[in-house]
Design an enzyme around this catalytic site. Structure first.
Site, short mmCIF file in Angstrom:
data_model
loop_
_atom_site.label_atom_id
_atom_site.label_comp_id
_atom_site.label_asym_id
_atom_site.label_seq_id
_atom_site.Cartn_x
_atom_site.Cartn_y
_atom_site.Cartn_z
CG ASP A 176 9.27 -1.07 2.97
OD1 ASP A 176 9.54 0.13 3.19
OD2 ASP A 176 8.75 -1.46 1.91
CE LYS A 191 9.17 1.55 0.19
NZ LYS A 191 8.15 0.49 0.04
CB CYS A 197 10.80 -2.36 -1.20
SG CYS A 197 9.03 -2.19 -1.54
C1 VGL Z 1 6.98 -4.73 -0.66
C2 VGL Z 1 5.42 -5.99 -1.73
C3 VGL Z 1 4.49 -5.00 -1.60
C4 VGL Z 1 8.38 -4.60 -0.12
C5 VGL Z 1 6.06 -3.71 -0.53
O1 VGL Z 1 8.58 -3.88 0.87
O2 VGL Z 1 9.28 -5.22 -0.71
N1 VGL Z 1 6.66 -5.85 -1.29
N2 VGL Z 1 4.82 -3.85 -1.00
#
Ligand code: VGL
Ligand code: ZN
Length: 204
Positions: free
Chosen positions: A8, A107, A152
């Site tokens: 991410d 995802k 994540c």
């Molecule tokens: C994430 C919060 C919400 C992450 C993703 O990438 O850790 N955290 N969505």
């Protein structure tokens, strides 16, 4: 064979983004430096529809960081982030995306369930296909970096251990959201206790 999962590295989780991880940008050069060490690279994207139930904006009278029950699963409510096909969901421009042996995992696409792990959603109903891909490529060692250590990255590592991969976190190539100030340390400790190895980029 070794895979690096780069979790991410998207604009919304970086400086100026809607869910910016404190000092998140600092890990981008570290990630870029370690890419050549790996046989395959997996880049993940949080990829939400606008009506995603993890957004506080999709709940009545709830605030960001409130915790709600989503059909039996405890869910932190986030600011809107990583909405499909928006700038916030794009990879940061400084992240090197190398062309060969590079794969992408999306995802969080189901509006009703969040997906912190790159393997499965939080209810373990939807499989992203990552395990099958790693098996096809004869990967036995999984290294994880990126954002965020406490969500994540952590849940991806837990699933990797459950799936019997030799699992590593590159500690200087990940940063935490830190809703509580010590969530980074707590997450690494928790992961160490289930068999994840914590390493530093200089030792790769
Ligand atoms: C994430 C919060 C919400 C992450 C993703 O990438 O850790 N955290 N969505
Ligand atoms: Zn998300």
């Amino acid at each position: 064979m070794k895979a690096l999962i780069i979790v991410d590295i998207q604009n919304d989780f970086l400086k100026g983004g809607s869910l910016a991880v404190p000092d998140g940008n600092a890990i981008i050069p570290v990630i870029n430096k370690i890419l050549p060490v790996f046989d395959i690279l997996i880049y993940t994207k949080d990829w939400h529809p606008a009506n995603h139930k993890s957004f506080a904006s999709n709940h009545k009278e709830k605030n960001v960081y409130d915790v709600v029950d989503l059909k039996g699963i405890s869910q932190v409510l986030w600011p809107d982030h990583c909405i499909q096909n928006t700038f916030g969901a794009e990879f940061h421009k400084d992240l090197i995306i190398s062309g060969k042996n590079t794969y992408y995992i999306f995802k969080g696409t189901d509006p009703n369930v969040d997906s912190y792990s790159a393997f499965f959603d939080n209810k373990k109903i939807h499989d992203t296909g990552l395990n099958k891909l790693l098996k096809e490529k004869n990967i036995d060692e999984v290294y994880i970096c990126g954002l965020s250590t406490d969500y994540c990255v952590k849940y991806t590592a837990i699933d990797a251990i459950e799936l019997n991969y030799n699992t590593y976190i590159v500690a200087d190539a990940t940063k935490a959201v830190n809703i509580n100030p010590d969530d980074y340390e707590k997450s690494l400790e928790e992961l160490k206790n289930i068999g994840v190895k914590i390493i530093f980029s200089k030792n790769l």
